[in-house]
Every structure is written in structure tokens, then in C-alpha cells.
Design a protein around this motif. Structure first.
Motif, PDB file in Angstrom:
ATOM      1  N   ARG A 172       0.858  -1.192   0.000  1.00  0.00           N
ATOM      2  CA  ARG A 172       0.000   0.000   0.000  1.00  0.00           C
ATOM      3  C   ARG A 172       0.891   1.238   0.000  1.00  0.00           C
ATOM      4  N   GLN A 173       0.641   2.104  -0.953  1.00  0.00           N
ATOM      5  CA  GLN A 173       1.480   3.291  -1.086  1.00  0.00           C
ATOM      6  C   GLN A 173       0.801   4.553  -0.574  1.00  0.00           C
ATOM      7  N   ASN A 174      -0.456   4.455  -0.175  1.00  0.00           N
ATOM      8  CA  ASN A 174      -1.192   5.646   0.258  1.00  0.00           C
ATOM      9  C   ASN A 174      -1.810   5.437   1.628  1.00  0.00           C
ATOM     10  N   ARG A 175      -1.795   6.491   2.406  1.00  0.00           N
ATOM     11  CA  ARG A 175      -2.397   6.467   3.740  1.00  0.00           C
ATOM     12  C   ARG A 175      -3.919   6.537   3.604  1.00  0.00           C
ATOM     13  N   ALA A 176      -4.608   5.801   4.454  1.00  0.00           N
ATOM     14  CA  ALA A 176      -6.070   5.771   4.401  1.00  0.00           C
ATOM     15  C   ALA A 176      -6.642   7.147   4.740  1.00  0.00           C
ATOM     16  N   PRO A 177      -7.682   7.593   4.019  1.00  0.00           N
ATOM     17  CA  PRO A 177      -8.310   8.882   4.334  1.00  0.00           C
ATOM     18  C   PRO A 177      -9.104   8.803   5.631  1.00  0.00           C
ATOM     19  N   ALA A 178      -9.523   9.948   6.123  1.00  0.00           N
ATOM     20  CA  ALA A 178     -10.234   9.996   7.398  1.00  0.00           C
ATOM     21  C   ALA A 178     -11.537   9.212   7.363  1.00  0.00           C
ATOM     22  N   ASP A 179     -12.185   9.134   6.194  1.00  0.00           N
ATOM     23  CA  ASP A 179     -13.472   8.438   6.115  1.00  0.00           C
ATOM     24  C   ASP A 179     -13.331   7.032   5.539  1.00  0.00           C
ATOM     25  N   ALA A 180     -12.146   6.445   5.673  1.00  0.00           N
ATOM     26  CA  ALA A 180     -11.891   5.122   5.097  1.00  0.00           C
ATOM     27  C   ALA A 180     -12.858   4.070   5.622  1.00  0.00           C
TER      28      ALA A 180
END
Length: 290
Positions: free
Chosen positions: A5-13
Motif C-alpha cells: 500500500r502506497q497511500n495512507r487511508a483517508p479519514a473516512d476510510a
């Protein structure tokens, strides 16, 4: 295989993941087979043809519309790769992807094998499955899948760097070429994704990879079909045997499979008729004048 995984999860994941799934193709309006009629016809069957499929090889067979055929385990645990075409028209062939979308990843009694576009009609209906008791196991595995393709020499060469000529793809190609008189190169374009008969498969829960495990099939088990249209079939006895270890191999224990074709009393099929091709107009939204 590790998922990177190259991206951090968004706040509303979590909220996005919690959305409820929707079935892509609700089948409430899908034409249903008359299983009661087929059950009655099964009581009148007369054996009219038998084909033996040798280990690590393939054979073709023909089934007239309104007849039944069975794929039978005869000596030991063995899986088979099944291709179907409309007899006399190799362009109409089994469409595993649409069959999977309509019936799920694995087929059993009451499910149908559908042909591709522009035909999209049932080619065969499963009328009996001696392995229907298996269901889904703790690994998520089940039998008779329409997930995988067929073992083939191209993927084998990609992964091993070696040529192997008895993959199911090659077996089916040789058998169809012998039946039609086409060259191997011409025939190969007509060989397509299969129903993996008796094969036990699923997806791993951690890496979501396609897996296989030892088939539960035993001598005497069979998968039975009703031919909705005139059929040309080809069946390969997979070089993986029961697919408990590998599926392109000369070391696995392999056994023959048997195909039996049955004719029912036509009176028992009163009211049944072979399905027409899709009623779609074929316009595809073409603009006038084009």
C-alpha cells in the motif's frame, strides 16, 4: 505475495468500506430451468454414446439438443476442463465470465452454462451433481469452478521457462483440431475458458490468490448436464490429476474420465424447446447515418 500500500487511508476510510454491497446481476427475472421436467426426463434415459478421455489428453463429443450427458470419474480422483460450442458454429461458445456473474464462482445443480455475445443463451443446464454435498469448506473452496482459465503452455513457459505440451489448453486444441480439420493454429483461437469439472478451488483469505486443493471426487461421482442446444464439447483430463499439488506435470497421478450421452423419451420433454439467441436488437446506440 505481500500487498504493498502506497497511500495512507483517508479519514473516512472506515465509512467507505462499510457501504453495503449490491448484487451486480439480480437473477429474479432470469429465465429458470424447469428442473421438474428434467427430473421426469432423467427417469427415461437411454445410453447412446460413450467417450473415454485418456489421462493428460482430451476428447470431443457431441450432444443433440434435448439430450443429457455426464462427466464421470472412473478410476481415481481426476479433474477435467470442459469447453462447449454450438454444434456447427464455433463462434458461439461457453462464456465463463457471464456464467460466473449470473451464478457465482462455482456451479452445481440448476445452474447453467451460458454462451457469449451476441448469442447469450443457455447452452447446458446442470441436472445432477454427486458432489453437491461439498458446498464451501473452511478455506472457501468449492468444486466445479468458473474462476480459473485452463492450464496452458504459455503461462507454464512464463513461470518455468520450459515447454509443456499436455496442458489442458493444448489438449483441447489438439482434440478440436482433429475433429474439425482445422490447423492447430486456427483451432487454438477457438479454445476458451472452461468449466473446471471436479476441481476444488477458491481464493486465499490473506493474499486473495486463486488456489486449488485435492479434489473430493471419487470413482462413480459424476456431473450431469441437459443440452439446451446442439452441442460440440471437448473435455481434457488435466495433467494435474486431482490438482492437490500442481496442474502442469508428468508426475501427478492422472486417471481417465468418461463422458456418457443419453437420450430421453421425447414424450417426457413435452413443452420444452431449445432457447433462442438473445433478443437484443444489436443496434448498440448507433447514430442514424453512421
Amino acid at each position: 505475495m505481500k500487498l504493498i500500500r502506497q497511500n495512507r487511508a483517508p479519514a473516512d476510510a472506515d465509512a467507505r468500506k462499510a457501504i453495503k454491497p449490491v448484487i451486480c446481476y439480480p437473477v429474479d427475472t432470469l429465465p429458470k430451468p424447469d428442473m421438474r421436467l428434467y427430473a421426469t426426463a432423467r427417469e427415461t434415459l437411454e445410453l447412446i454414446d460413450t467417450v473415454i478421455v485418456e489421462p493428460r489428453d482430451a476428447s470431443v463429443f457431441r450432444v443433440p439438443a434435448g439430450h443429457f450427458f455426464r462427466i464421470i470419474s472412473v478410476e481415481g480422483a481426476q479433474v477435467g476442463d470442459l469447453d462447449l460450442w454450438a454444434a456447427g458454429n464455433l463462434d458461439e461458445r461457453f462464456y465463463s465470465g457471464k456464467t460466473r456473474a449470473l451464478h457465482g464462482t462455482h456451479l452445481s445443480t440448476g445452474d447453467r452454462m451460458w454462451s457469449g455475445f451476441p448469442y447469450l443463451r443457455p447452452m447446458a443446464t446442470i441436472t445432477w451433481d454427486t458432489l453437491d454435498w461439498y458446498g464451501f469448506d473452511a478455506d472457501g473452496g468449492s468444486v466445479h469452478d468458473v474462476i480459473g482459465t485452463r492450464c496452458d503452455p504459455y503461462t507454464h513457459h512464463l513461470l518455468s521457462g520450459q515447454d509443456y505440451h499436455h496442458c489442458c489448453h493444448s489438449n483441447l486444441t489438439r482434440a478440436l483440431a482433429a475433429e474439425t480439420g482445422l490447423t492447430l493454429q486456427q483451432t487454438e483461437t477457438h479454445v476458451h475458458d472452461v468449466l473446471n469439472v471436479f476441481m476444488c478451488t477458491g481464493f486465499t483469505q490473506d493474499t486473495h490468490q486463486y488456489f486449488m486443493k485435492a479434489s473430493p471426487v471419487r470413482p462413480g461421482d459424476y456431473l450431469e448436464f441437459f443440452a439446451e442446444i446442439d452441442l460440440l464439447g471437448a473435455l481434457s483430463a488435466c495433467p494435474g490429476g486431482d490438482c492437490s499439488a500442481e496442474h502442469s506435470s508428468d508426475t501427478a497421478a492422472c486417471y481417465p474420465l468418461k463422458v456418457e450421452v443419453y437420450k430421453p423419451d421425447q414424450k417426457a420433454l413435452e413443452g420444452w424447446c431449445s432457447p433462442d439467441s438473445s433478443g437484443y436488437s444489436g443496434g448498440h446506440g448507433e447514430r442514424p447515418g453512421c
